[in-house]
Every structure is written in structure tokens, then in C-alpha cells.
Motif scaffolding. Structure first.
Motif, PDB file in Angstrom:
ATOM      1  N   ILE A 280      -5.484   6.027  -4.516  1.00  0.00           N
ATOM      2  CA  ILE A 280      -6.930   5.864  -4.681  1.00  0.00           C
ATOM      3  C   ILE A 280      -7.569   5.364  -3.385  1.00  0.00           C
ATOM      4  O   ILE A 280      -8.607   5.872  -2.946  1.00  0.00           O
ATOM      5  N   SER A 281      -6.941   4.379  -2.764  1.00  0.00           N
ATOM      6  CA  SER A 281      -7.511   3.844  -1.526  1.00  0.00           C
ATOM      7  C   SER A 281      -7.515   4.903  -0.429  1.00  0.00           C
ATOM      8  O   SER A 281      -8.489   5.022   0.332  1.00  0.00           O
ATOM      9  N   TRP A 282      -6.448   5.711  -0.334  1.00  0.00           N
ATOM     10  CA  TRP A 282      -6.405   6.789   0.668  1.00  0.00           C
ATOM     11  C   TRP A 282      -7.496   7.815   0.407  1.00  0.00           C
ATOM     12  O   TRP A 282      -8.165   8.274   1.339  1.00  0.00           O
ATOM     13  N   SER A 283      -7.688   8.193  -0.857  1.00  0.00           N
ATOM     14  CA  SER A 283      -8.710   9.180  -1.197  1.00  0.00           C
ATOM     15  C   SER A 283     -10.108   8.674  -0.860  1.00  0.00           C
ATOM     16  O   SER A 283     -10.950   9.415  -0.342  1.00  0.00           O
ATOM     17  N   LEU A 284     -10.372   7.402  -1.152  1.00  0.00           N
ATOM     18  CA  LEU A 284     -11.677   6.822  -0.808  1.00  0.00           C
ATOM     19  C   LEU A 284     -11.892   6.847   0.710  1.00  0.00           C
ATOM     20  O   LEU A 284     -13.000   7.119   1.184  1.00  0.00           O
ATOM     21  N   ALA A 285     -10.817   6.567   1.462  1.00  0.00           N
ATOM     22  CA  ALA A 285     -10.947   6.551   2.918  1.00  0.00           C
ATOM     23  C   ALA A 285     -11.182   7.946   3.475  1.00  0.00           C
ATOM     24  O   ALA A 285     -12.046   8.143   4.337  1.00  0.00           O
ATOM     25  N   LYS A 286     -10.426   8.922   2.992  1.00  0.00           N
ATOM     26  CA  LYS A 286     -10.593  10.292   3.483  1.00  0.00           C
ATOM     27  C   LYS A 286     -11.960  10.844   3.110  1.00  0.00           C
ATOM     28  O   LYS A 286     -12.557  11.625   3.864  1.00  0.00           O
ATOM     29  N   PHE A 309       5.993  -1.719  -3.038  1.00  0.00           N
ATOM     30  CA  PHE A 309       5.467  -0.597  -2.269  1.00  0.00           C
ATOM     31  C   PHE A 309       6.552  -0.012  -1.361  1.00  0.00           C
ATOM     32  O   PHE A 309       7.317  -0.761  -0.728  1.00  0.00           O
ATOM     33  N   ASN A 310       6.587   1.327  -1.273  1.00  0.00           N
ATOM     34  CA  ASN A 310       7.453   1.953  -0.275  1.00  0.00           C
ATOM     35  C   ASN A 310       6.669   2.141   1.027  1.00  0.00           C
ATOM     36  O   ASN A 310       5.488   1.800   1.116  1.00  0.00           O
ATOM     37  N   SER A 311       7.319   2.695   2.041  1.00  0.00           N
ATOM     38  CA  SER A 311       6.683   2.805   3.355  1.00  0.00           C
ATOM     39  C   SER A 311       5.460   3.720   3.326  1.00  0.00           C
ATOM     40  O   SER A 311       4.440   3.446   3.972  1.00  0.00           O
ATOM     41  N   HIS A 312       5.560   4.812   2.569  1.00  0.00           N
ATOM     42  CA  HIS A 312       4.440   5.746   2.476  1.00  0.00           C
ATOM     43  C   HIS A 312       3.214   5.073   1.874  1.00  0.00           C
ATOM     44  O   HIS A 312       2.088   5.212   2.387  1.00  0.00           O
ATOM     45  N   ASP A 313       3.417   4.332   0.793  1.00  0.00           N
ATOM     46  CA  ASP A 313       2.302   3.653   0.130  1.00  0.00           C
ATOM     47  C   ASP A 313       1.729   2.534   0.996  1.00  0.00           C
ATOM     48  O   ASP A 313       0.514   2.310   1.023  1.00  0.00           O
ATOM     49  N   LEU A 314       2.598   1.827   1.719  1.00  0.00           N
ATOM     50  CA  LEU A 314       2.106   0.778   2.618  1.00  0.00           C
ATOM     51  C   LEU A 314       1.230   1.372   3.719  1.00  0.00           C
ATOM     52  O   LEU A 314       0.170   0.820   4.046  1.00  0.00           O
ATOM     53  N   GLY A 315       1.670   2.500   4.289  1.00  0.00           N
ATOM     54  CA  GLY A 315       0.891   3.141   5.339  1.00  0.00           C
ATOM     55  C   GLY A 315      -0.463   3.615   4.848  1.00  0.00           C
ATOM     56  O   GLY A 315      -1.488   3.428   5.523  1.00  0.00           O
ATOM     57  N   ASN A 316      -0.499   4.253   3.675  1.00  0.00           N
ATOM     58  CA  ASN A 316      -1.766   4.736   3.124  1.00  0.00           C
ATOM     59  C   ASN A 316      -2.713   3.590   2.778  1.00  0.00           C
ATOM     60  O   ASN A 316      -3.927   3.685   2.995  1.00  0.00           O
ATOM     61  N   LEU A 317      -2.163   2.518   2.243  1.00  0.00           N
ATOM     62  CA  LEU A 317      -2.991   1.358   1.879  1.00  0.00           C
ATOM     63  C   LEU A 317      -3.622   0.745   3.122  1.00  0.00           C
ATOM     64  O   LEU A 317      -4.834   0.480   3.159  1.00  0.00           O
ATOM     65  N   ALA A 318      -2.822   0.546   4.160  1.00  0.00           N
ATOM     66  CA  ALA A 318      -3.353  -0.034   5.394  1.00  0.00           C
ATOM     67  C   ALA A 318      -4.374   0.893   6.038  1.00  0.00           C
ATOM     68  O   ALA A 318      -5.433   0.445   6.511  1.00  0.00           O
ATOM     69  N   TYR A 319      -4.078   2.189   6.050  1.00  0.00           N
ATOM     70  CA  TYR A 319      -4.997   3.163   6.652  1.00  0.00           C
ATOM     71  C   TYR A 319      -6.380   3.097   6.006  1.00  0.00           C
ATOM     72  O   TYR A 319      -7.405   3.171   6.687  1.00  0.00           O
ATOM     73  N   ALA A 320      -6.410   2.957   4.683  1.00  0.00           N
ATOM     74  CA  ALA A 320      -7.688   2.946   3.969  1.00  0.00           C
ATOM     75  C   ALA A 320      -8.554   1.767   4.418  1.00  0.00           C
ATOM     76  O   ALA A 320      -9.756   1.919   4.665  1.00  0.00           O
ATOM     77  N   PHE A 321      -7.957   0.593   4.542  1.00  0.00           N
ATOM     78  CA  PHE A 321      -8.746  -0.587   4.911  1.00  0.00           C
ATOM     79  C   PHE A 321      -9.181  -0.529   6.375  1.00  0.00           C
ATOM     80  O   PHE A 321     -10.260  -1.011   6.720  1.00  0.00           O
ATOM     81  N   GLY A 322      -8.361   0.070   7.226  1.00  0.00           N
ATOM     82  CA  GLY A 322      -8.776   0.234   8.608  1.00  0.00           C
ATOM     83  C   GLY A 322      -9.834   1.304   8.752  1.00  0.00           C
ATOM     84  O   GLY A 322     -10.838   1.113   9.447  1.00  0.00           O
ATOM     85  N   SER A 323      -9.643   2.432   8.092  1.00  0.00           N
ATOM     86  CA  SER A 323     -10.583   3.546   8.216  1.00  0.00           C
ATOM     87  C   SER A 323     -11.961   3.182   7.684  1.00  0.00           C
ATOM     88  O   SER A 323     -12.977   3.556   8.274  1.00  0.00           O
ATOM     89  N   LEU A 324     -12.011   2.459   6.561  1.00  0.00           N
ATOM     90  CA  LEU A 324     -13.291   2.095   5.958  1.00  0.00           C
ATOM     91  C   LEU A 324     -13.847   0.780   6.515  1.00  0.00           C
ATOM     92  O   LEU A 324     -14.884   0.310   6.042  1.00  0.00           O
TER      93      LEU A 324
END
Length: 624
Positions: A280-286, A309-324
Motif C-alpha cells: 500500500i505504501s509503495w502504491s501511494l508513493a508511485k 518484514f523481508n528485504s523487499h518489503d523493507l525497501g518498498n516501505l522506506a522508498y514510500a516515506f522518502g519518495s513522499l
């Protein structure tokens, strides 16, 4: 003789009888039997082998091999729909050991796909997707897809669920046909309103996976999703729709608001799994949909379950907060600690890059993350990393992330004492970043409008430098040099249209960039003819700033040049044409990449002026 009614009678009577052993299921394997009866016995044998834990060795027994030979011989003349049932049986039970039987069944289906009913055609594709690791599945699915395309071209009204299943199966098998796209789009424009809720979700996901981005279909589908209301969708459907819309770049604010409200109102644990929260966080960011209340809600629930969280989920979660550009330093520090606590997590290079970049945007620098990011091993992975479809763009992004970390540590926060990149590594990353940027950098209409407004500074003489490449890797939309009296300084012509070879030579020390006179900075004879044509006035420079030309030439910002021309410069101004893509889609909230660029340009000595759409740009030589 093949009798469909007989098949049903046999299947009912067989299901009633309990079979306790594989031997009992195959006790007539040495005799003759109808293929329908063989299908029933195959199911009983598989179930018995599962109960006994011998499913893997079942195809190697002599009794089963004799039975399989009889089935294969019968399938060669059986109706194709019976072959589909065999495929379904193997797929439903994940029985992939008897590849000869599966091959015989798929061969029979492909031989006469026009004889398959709509449901059987859909079932065959779904079975192929489930059995994708068996040889020939991709070729078989392509043949079945051709039959789907033929039926749609002939105007047949296929059932929505069948169409959805077919699309999902083809995408799962990576067997999507370009010839299928136009006929499917035509069908969807006529029939999309008849699709059930869950089929729309899976269909949108499949289309996005296949790279189909038809605006009309996605627009209508997103409208239908909103009209149905949040109560009609389960968690999986929400995630599929959100991912599809974000992936193809189709923004629908009512849907993303509905998704946000659904998450805030959710009380069960279903919406708070690591995969759901990160998705959800990745989708909101994209989609560039900024809801601070939702992001804080996601952060609070993620912190509780971060150990899952696995590595993929950690990366997507962090990306969302940085991108937004959502400042949650506590979350990013915890994500970094979790990521580096497990060597297996650290192996995910893309997740590592996303976490590093998001920390830079939020201006937080966990020591362990910084040291690992600047290690020889990590830098080598950045140098070797390429995207299979767009290696130049991917290289630019990953190189820039490391360069941004270098600027943050050396120019913004030298007091941290965490060091930076060694000079030779900086040169290597800069060169790769420049080559990549020049291959895909494009000029927007808004940028051109800002340039035309800046033309008023000098009455046709160049008092600004468009698309100026800085030594840190950023491209400034326009640079102005101001004297102590705040009047603009004329930009030398030789700052325009430098080749990437010239830039590389400067970085490697083969040419001097910090020289005192214009004669020493003059272009080579090869570059001069091109330059003289292109720098007479603004209109000619603008007309020459095309993608094909930009692949060869670039303008160099003032930090490439020495004190000779810049001796009388009091201020360096970076004018940024921040169009709509620099802000959230639903509000005037700047995105992370824009905030970071402005912050680092200021740290490197530029005054930054951000011009957004709707602003009235009036430039006068007397004041900036």
C-alpha cells in the motif's frame, strides 16, 4: 467411446468409493479402460500417494508406468476437453512428476484449440500457468492465446471470468502476445461494465503486468471500482487495483482516497501484514498520493511488526516515506537497523539502495548504513548493477544515490565525521551518471516556458545557462550568475555544448577545468563549428535542445570552471522549473527527490529559486 454423461457418472461413483492405497487405485492398470475412468483412477492414486507420502516416487513404480502408458495412448485420440481435465488434475494436485502425461495432454489441447469450449480454454490456460515449470508450457500457452485472440477478433462475447483467467495465465507464463492487446482492448471497452468486482481487480493487475496502459480502459475500470464502494472489495482486490494503477501511471484520486480510508478503518490483522503495509505504501508513493495520516498509520503498525518484514518489503516501505517526503526518522532508523541485522537481507541491492536514498531525503544517517554503503563491496555492486530493459536510466539512479550520500556527508554534515567517497570512485560514478543522464534526459514544455521568460534578462544575449550539469551530478534547469550589484553576468559561449568526452577528460585530469582564461577553456575545433551555429541567440539554443542532440552535448555549470570568469560573481542562482511531477497529485506537497535536490544545491553554494506552474515569471536585469 467418449461419453460426457458417462464421465460424470463414473466420477460420482468413484468419488464415493474410498481408496486406501495406490495399488487399489491402479488395480485395473493392466487392463483396458475408458480415459474418463483413467482420470478418476489418477486422482485416487495421487490422493493415496499424498496420504502415504510417496507422491514424488509414484511415477517411478512399474504399476504406475503401465497405467500412464495406457493414459497417454488414449489421450492421442481423446476429445481435447478430456485432455484439459487431465491438465487440471495435475495442476490442482501439483503433480508435475509425470511430464510425459502432461506433455501428451497439452499436445492434444494445442492440436485442436478451436474445439475447446470457452470454459475449457480458460481452464487449459490456468493449468498451463500452474504447471509453468514443465517444458513446452510457454509454447502451448501461446497457441491457446492465439485462439483467444481469434475468438475476440470474431466478435465472440467471452465470459468476463474466462477472459480474466486467460489474461492472468498469459501474464504468469510470460506469454502475452502483442496481437492479443488490440482485440482485448476493443472487447474491454464494450464489455468492461459487465465484469464482477474481483475480476476487474485481477484484470487490471494482469494488464499492468503485460505492459498494457490503455488510458480509456484504466479510466473506466477505476471509475467502476470507485462506484462499487469499498465494502465490495477484499484486501487482495484493493492491493491488485492499487498496484496496477500506480504501475501504469493512471491516477484516480477517489480510489486512492478510498484505499486510504479503508486502511484507516481496518481493525483486523489482515490489512497489517508486512506485505500489505509495504504494498500500500509503495502504491501511494508511485501514484504520488500524499496522505500524512495514512503514512503515519502505516509507520506505527510497521514498527510493531518490523521483525517480520523481508528485504523487499523493507525497501518498498522506506522508498514510500522518502519518495513522499514524509519525515518519520524513527521508522527509517528502525528499518536500517533491521536491514543490517541479517546478512540475507543485506544481499538485496535494490532494497539497500531504496533505504539509503530515503534516509538521505529524511536527513538521517545511521552509521552502520553509511559505512556499508561506502564500502568497496557496496560500491562495486553499484558499478555492476544494470536494469535489463533500461540500463542507462537504472545506472543513473543508483549512481546518483551514492553521489547524493557523498554530498550529504561532505557538504551538508561534515560534522558527523563519516567521510565520503574516495576521489577515484567519485570520478567513476560521476562519469557513469553523466552518460546515463544524457541518454534519457528530456525537456518539458514548462522548462522551455521558464527559459523564454529568462530571455528577458539580456535582450537576446545569454545571461543564463539552460540545463546546466553540475559536478555533483545534478542538472540545474537554469543557472544565473549575479554580480555584487545583483545584475546578471553574461555566460561565456564555451560553457555550452560540451561532449561527454570532454567531461570525462576533465574528471580524469586530462583537461583543466579550473583555468583562468577563456582561451584555455575554448572548445576544440571539432566542437567549435557546432557551437557557433547554436549559441547565437536563445531561440536557436532552444531549438537545438532536442533529445537526439542532447545525447552528444551538455552544458556545464559554473562549478566546472575556475575563478577566471567567476571572480566577479557574488551569487550563483539555480532556477528550478518544478512542474506538476515535482508535487503530490492530490495537494501541493513537494516530493522527496525535489526537496533533496534543492537542499543539496543550497549546501553546494547555489541560491535556489523554485518556479512552479501558475507562477508569473517576470525577469528584469536590475533585480532577481
Amino acid at each position: 467411446m467418449w461419453n460426457r454423461l458417462g464421465l460424470l457418472i463414473i466420477r460420482r461413483s468413484s468419488s464415493a468409493a474410498k481408496v486406501s492405497t495406490v495399488h487399489q487405485a491402479l488395480q485395473r492398470a493392466d487392463g483396458t479402460f475408458e480415459a474418463e475412468d483413467g482420470l478418476s483412477r489418477l486422482k485416487n492414486a495421487i490422493n493415496a500417494a499424498k496420504s502415504a507420502g510417496t507422491l514424488a516416487t509414484l511415477p517411478h513404480t512399474s504399476q504406475y508406468q503401465s497405467f500412464s502408458d495406457s493414459l497417454i495412448n488414449g489421450l492421442s485420440t481423446a476429445p481435447p476437453e478430456v485432455a484439459v481435465e487431465y491438465l487440471q488434475c495435475c495442476a490442482n494436485h501439483n503433480f508435475t512428476n509425470d511430464k510425459r502425461l502432461i506433455k501428451a495432454a497439452i499436445t492434444r489441447c494445442v492440436a485442436s484449440p478451436q474445439e475447446l469450449s470457452e470454459r475449457s480454454l480458460s481452464s487449459a490456460l490456468l493449468a498451463c500457468a500452474t504447471l509453468r515449470n514443465v517444458p513446452r508450457m510457454t509454447e502451448a500457452s501461446s497457441a491457446l492465446a492465439a485462439e483467444v485472440s481469434r475468438r475476440l477478433s470474431n466478435g465472440e462475447n467471452l465470459h468476463p471470468i474466462a477472459v480474466t483467467n486467460m489474461a492472468w495465465a498469459l501474464v504468469s507464463l510470460n506469454a502475452w502476445s502483442d496481437s492479443l492487446t488490440p482485440v482485448l482492448i476493443d472487447y474491454l471497452k464494450k464489455q468492461l461494465d459487465t465484469f464482477p468486482f474481483h475480476s476487474i481487480a485481477l484484470l487490471l493487475w494482469s494488464l499492468a503486468k503485460a505492459g498494457v496502459t490503455d488510458k480509456d480502459v484504466f479510466s473506466r475500470a477505476s471509475q467502476l471500482c470507485c462506484s462499487k464502494g469499498a465494502s465490495n472489495y477484499d484486501q487482495r482486490s484493493f492491493l491488485q487495483i492499487a498496484w496496477a494503477l500506480a504501475t501504469v501511471g493512471h491516477y484516480n484520486q477517489p480510489f486512492f482516497d478510498m484505499l486510504s480510508d479503508k486502511l484507516l478503518a481496518a481493525k483486523g490483522r489482515g490489512f497489517y501484514t508486512p506485505r500489505t503495509l509495504s504494498s500500500i505504501s509503495w502504491s501511494l508513493a508511485k501514484a504520488q498520493h500524499y496522505r500524512p495520516d495514512v503514512l503515519d498509520h502505516i509507520a506505527d503498525h510497521s514498527l510493531v511488526r518490523l521483525h517480520e518484514f523481508n528485504s523487499h518489503d523493507l525497501g518498498n516501505l522506506a522508498y514510500a516515506f522518502g519518495s513522499l517526503n514524509q519525515p518519520r526518522k524513527d521508522l527509517l532508523v528502525a528499518v536500517a537497523e533491521r536491514f543490517f541485522s541479517d546478512p540475507q537481507l543485506r544481499a538485496n541491492n535494490l532494497a539497500h539502495a531504496n533505504i539509503v536514498w530515503s534516509c538521505i531525503v529524511s536527513d538521517v544517517y545511521p552509521e552502520q548504513l553509511v559505512k556499508h554503503s561506502l564500502s568497496v563491496e557496496a560500491l562495486q555492486q553499484v558499478s555492476d548493477r544494470q536494469h535489463p530493459q533500461s540500463p542507462n536510466m537504472h545506472m543513473s539512479k543508483t549512481s546518483m544515490q551514492v553521489l547524493q550520500l557523498h554530498v550529504a556527508l561532505t557538504r551538508e554534515h561534515p560534522e558527523l565525521g563519516l567521510g565520503g567517497l574516495p576521489p577515484e570512485q567519485t570520478r567513476d560514478l560521476l562519469t557513469k551518471s553523466y552518460e546515463a543522464v544524457m541518454s534519457y534526459q528530456q525537456t518539458s514544455v514548462f522548462q522551455r516556458n521558464v527559459w523564454r521568460a529568462l530571455e528577458g534578462l539580456g535582450g537576446g544575449r545569454q545571461y543564463y545557462l539552460p540545463e546546466a550539469l553540475t559536478r555533483s551530478g545534478y542538472i540545474v534547469d537554469a543557472e544565473l550568475l549575479l554580480a555584487p550589484d545583483n545584475k546578471p553576468v553574461l555566460i561565456p559561449r564555451h560553457w555550452y555544448f560540451r561532449t561527454i568526452g570532454y567531461v570525462r577528460d576533465v574528471l580524469l585530469g586530462r583537461r583543466e577545468s579550473g583555468v583562468q582564461s577563456e582561451q584555455q577553456l575554448a572548445p576544440t575545433s571539432e566542437e567549435r563549428g557546432e557551437e557557433e551555429e547554436s549559441t547565437k541567440n536563445l531561440s536557436e539554443i532552444l531549438s537545438s535542445m532536442e533529445v537526439t542532440r542532447r545525447r552528444k552535448y551538455i552544458n556545464l555549470a559554473s562549478d566546472w570552471h575556475g575563478t577566471g570568469h567567476c571572480a566577479h560573481v557574488a551569487r550563483r542562482v539555480a532556477v528550478e522549473a518544478d512542474g506538476p511531477e515535482h508535487f503530490a497529485m492530490n495537494c501541493n506537497h513537494p516530493l522527496g527527490r525535489t526537496v533533496l535536490k534543492h537542499r543539496q544545491l543550497k549546501a553546494m553554494g547555489w541560491d535556489v529559486i523554485s518556479v512552479s506552474p501558475g507562477a508569473k515569471v517576470v525577469c528584469q536585469r536590475s533585480r532577481i
